[in-house]
Structures are given as C-alpha cells and as structure tokens.
Design a protein around this motif. Structure first.
Motif, PDB file in Angstrom:
ATOM      1  N   VAL A 147       0.830  -1.202   0.000  1.00 22.16           N
ATOM      2  CA  VAL A 147       0.000   0.000   0.000  1.00 22.16           C
ATOM      3  C   VAL A 147       0.868   1.256   0.000  1.00 22.16           C
ATOM      4  N   GLN A 148       2.028   1.204   0.675  1.00 25.65           N
ATOM      5  CA  GLN A 148       2.927   2.356   0.755  1.00 25.65           C
ATOM      6  C   GLN A 148       3.728   2.546  -0.537  1.00 25.65           C
ATOM      7  N   SER A 149       3.637   1.619  -1.459  1.00 24.36           N
ATOM      8  CA  SER A 149       4.385   1.650  -2.726  1.00 24.36           C
ATOM      9  C   SER A 149       5.898   1.635  -2.501  1.00 24.36           C
ATOM     10  N   ASP A 150       6.334   0.998  -1.412  1.00 25.25           N
ATOM     11  CA  ASP A 150       7.778   0.900  -1.188  1.00 25.25           C
ATOM     12  C   ASP A 150       8.352  -0.398  -1.776  1.00 25.25           C
ATOM     13  N   MET A 151       7.483  -1.290  -2.279  1.00 26.28           N
ATOM     14  CA  MET A 151       7.925  -2.517  -2.944  1.00 26.28           C
ATOM     15  C   MET A 151       7.207  -2.638  -4.285  1.00 26.28           C
ATOM     16  N   GLY A 152       7.960  -3.092  -5.274  1.00 27.26           N
ATOM     17  CA  GLY A 152       7.374  -3.261  -6.591  1.00 27.26           C
ATOM     18  C   GLY A 152       7.992  -4.434  -7.330  1.00 27.26           C
ATOM     19  N   TYR A 153       7.315  -4.866  -8.388  1.00 25.95           N
ATOM     20  CA  TYR A 153       7.812  -5.998  -9.172  1.00 25.95           C
ATOM     21  C   TYR A 153       7.553  -5.754 -10.664  1.00 25.95           C
ATOM     22  N   ARG A 154       8.252  -6.528 -11.493  1.00 28.26           N
ATOM     23  CA  ARG A 154       8.004  -6.549 -12.930  1.00 28.26           C
ATOM     24  C   ARG A 154       8.413  -7.919 -13.457  1.00 28.26           C
ATOM     25  N   VAL A 155       7.573  -8.490 -14.319  1.00 27.17           N
ATOM     26  CA  VAL A 155       7.836  -9.790 -14.932  1.00 27.17           C
ATOM     27  C   VAL A 155       7.614  -9.667 -16.434  1.00 27.17           C
ATOM     28  N   ASN A 156       8.571 -10.151 -17.209  1.00 27.68           N
ATOM     29  CA  ASN A 156       8.469 -10.224 -18.664  1.00 27.68           C
ATOM     30  C   ASN A 156       8.702 -11.656 -19.090  1.00 27.68           C
ATOM     31  N   ALA A 157       7.912 -12.143 -20.021  1.00 26.52           N
ATOM     32  CA  ALA A 157       8.102 -13.481 -20.569  1.00 26.52           C
ATOM     33  C   ALA A 157       7.718 -13.447 -22.036  1.00 26.52           C
ATOM     34  N   ALA A 158       8.429 -14.222 -22.858  1.00 25.15           N
ATOM     35  CA  ALA A 158       8.130 -14.276 -24.284  1.00 25.15           C
ATOM     36  C   ALA A 158       8.496 -15.641 -24.839  1.00 25.15           C
ATOM     37  N   ILE A 159       7.685 -16.105 -25.784  1.00 28.65           N
ATOM     38  CA  ILE A 159       7.935 -17.343 -26.512  1.00 28.65           C
ATOM     39  C   ILE A 159       7.739 -17.054 -27.988  1.00 28.65           C
ATOM     40  N   GLU A 160       8.692 -17.484 -28.817  1.00 29.36           N
ATOM     41  CA  GLU A 160       8.590 -17.326 -30.263  1.00 29.36           C
ATOM     42  C   GLU A 160       8.904 -18.663 -30.919  1.00 29.36           C
ATOM     43  N   ASP A 161       8.054 -19.072 -31.843  1.00 29.43           N
ATOM     44  CA  ASP A 161       8.265 -20.317 -32.582  1.00 29.43           C
ATOM     45  C   ASP A 161       7.873 -20.057 -34.029  1.00 29.43           C
ATOM     46  N   ASN A 162       8.863 -19.734 -34.862  1.00 31.93           N
ATOM     47  CA  ASN A 162       8.639 -19.445 -36.279  1.00 31.93           C
ATOM     48  C   ASN A 162       9.227 -20.549 -37.121  1.00 31.93           C
ATOM     49  N   GLY A 163       8.637 -20.805 -38.248  1.00 32.46           N
ATOM     50  CA  GLY A 163       9.172 -21.807 -39.149  1.00 32.46           C
ATOM     51  C   GLY A 163       8.413 -21.820 -40.455  1.00 32.46           C
ATOM     52  N   ASP A 164       8.951 -22.567 -41.399  1.00 34.97           N
ATOM     53  CA  ASP A 164       8.272 -22.739 -42.669  1.00 34.97           C
ATOM     54  C   ASP A 164       8.163 -24.232 -42.971  1.00 34.97           C
ATOM     55  N   PHE A 165       7.546 -24.576 -44.085  1.00 35.31           N
ATOM     56  CA  PHE A 165       7.293 -25.976 -44.381  1.00 35.31           C
ATOM     57  C   PHE A 165       8.558 -26.771 -44.700  1.00 35.31           C
ATOM     58  N   THR A 166       9.660 -26.092 -45.027  1.00 33.38           N
ATOM     59  CA  THR A 166      10.899 -26.808 -45.333  1.00 33.38           C
ATOM     60  C   THR A 166      11.712 -27.112 -44.090  1.00 33.38           C
ATOM     61  N   SER A 208      12.629 -11.038 -14.529  1.00 28.04           N
ATOM     62  CA  SER A 208      11.847 -10.520 -13.403  1.00 28.04           C
ATOM     63  C   SER A 208      12.694  -9.529 -12.612  1.00 28.04           C
ATOM     64  N   ALA A 209      12.028  -8.626 -11.939  1.00 22.88           N
ATOM     65  CA  ALA A 209      12.718  -7.628 -11.114  1.00 22.88           C
ATOM     66  C   ALA A 209      11.879  -7.345  -9.872  1.00 22.88           C
ATOM     67  N   PHE A 210      12.568  -7.031  -8.781  1.00 23.13           N
ATOM     68  CA  PHE A 210      11.924  -6.702  -7.508  1.00 23.13           C
ATOM     69  C   PHE A 210      12.670  -5.520  -6.892  1.00 23.13           C
ATOM     70  N   ASP A 211      11.972  -4.488  -6.511  1.00 21.44           N
ATOM     71  CA  ASP A 211      12.552  -3.312  -5.847  1.00 21.44           C
ATOM     72  C   ASP A 211      11.908  -3.133  -4.475  1.00 21.44           C
ATOM     73  N   TRP A 212      12.747  -2.741  -3.517  1.00 22.15           N
ATOM     74  CA  TRP A 212      12.261  -2.469  -2.163  1.00 22.15           C
ATOM     75  C   TRP A 212      12.973  -1.231  -1.639  1.00 22.15           C
ATOM     76  N   GLN A 213      12.238  -0.169  -1.437  1.00 24.43           N
ATOM     77  CA  GLN A 213      12.780   1.085  -0.917  1.00 24.43           C
ATOM     78  C   GLN A 213      12.699   1.040   0.604  1.00 24.43           C
ATOM     79  N   LEU A 214      13.830   0.701   1.271  1.00 25.08           N
ATOM     80  CA  LEU A 214      13.844   0.577   2.738  1.00 25.08           C
ATOM     81  C   LEU A 214      13.699   1.931   3.419  1.00 25.08           C
ATOM     82  N   ASN A 215      14.412   2.935   2.886  1.00 20.55           N
ATOM     83  CA  ASN A 215      14.296   4.306   3.378  1.00 20.55           C
ATOM     84  C   ASN A 215      14.763   5.220   2.258  1.00 20.55           C
ATOM     85  N   ASP A 216      14.972   6.504   2.551  1.00 23.36           N
ATOM     86  CA  ASP A 216      15.359   7.457   1.502  1.00 23.36           C
ATOM     87  C   ASP A 216      16.734   7.173   0.914  1.00 23.36           C
TER      88      ASP A 216
END
Length: 110
Positions: free
Chosen positions: A11-30, A42-50
């Motif tokens: 609630v205080q916004s002193d902790m935050g996160y971010r997650v990124n994920a990707a899958i790619e599957d390209n091909g042709d008939f040959t 992924s990332a995690f931030d925690w602001q303990l104080n100033d």
C-alpha cells in the motif's frame, strides 16, 4: 506470445515488481528457417528508506536457430567450382557442419 506485467506490492508503494516473458516459434514448411526463442525476466525493488534501495533481478534467454550455410562460389578460368554440401536441417544446427563432407563439382558458364 509475450507477457509484461508489474506494479506495487504494498500500500505504501515501497515494494514493486516486474515480470516479462516471451515465446517465439517461427518456421516454414521446409524446416530450413526455424527459430525458437524463450525469454523470462523478473525484477523486484524495495525502498527501505530514503537512502537504501534493494533491487533484485533475473534474466533467462534460450534461442535455437536452424539455417543452411551460405553459398559461396568461386569463379575463374580452370577453376573447379563446388557447391556447399546439403545440410539436413532436421538434425544439424548452424556451426555444426563437420560431418557434412560430400561435395559435387558444378560447371558455371557465363
């Protein structure tokens, strides 16, 4: 397909996160230009104080590319010209061409 999400964890916004994920599957008939990629971050931030910020992160990336070798022909008089050997792209990845040794001469007239 990809996923990108993040936001505050408290609630205080002193902790935050971010997650990124990707899958790619390209091909042709040959099967000669197939590409598979997997990515996770992924990332995690925690602001303990100033003055203290704790930051943790993780990355994972895996890539698989199948390709034919480039054709480089030699031109000139009395020069025997060879095409590169055929590579079965179902079994061989780029850079692992040691077992392909058959070559057949070709004639080029111009």
């Amino acid at each position: 397909m990809s996923l990108d999400m993040g936001g505050p964890l408290s609630v205080q916004s002193d902790m935050g996160y971010r997650v990124n994920a990707a899958i790619e599957d390209n091909g042709d008939f040959t099967g000669g230009d197939d590409t598979e990629r997997y990515f996770l971050s992924s990332a995690f931030d925690w602001q303990l104080n100033d003055q203290v910020l704790v930051r943790l992160g993780f990355d994972y990336h895996d890539k698989s590319i199948v390709s034919q070798p480039l054709i480089g022909l030699v031109y000139g008089e009395n020069v025997q010209t060879y095409l590169p050997p055929y590579v079965d792209t179902q079994e061989v990845l780029l850079g692992n061409l040691g077992r392909c040794t058959r070559q057949k001469p070709v004639s080029i007239t111009g």
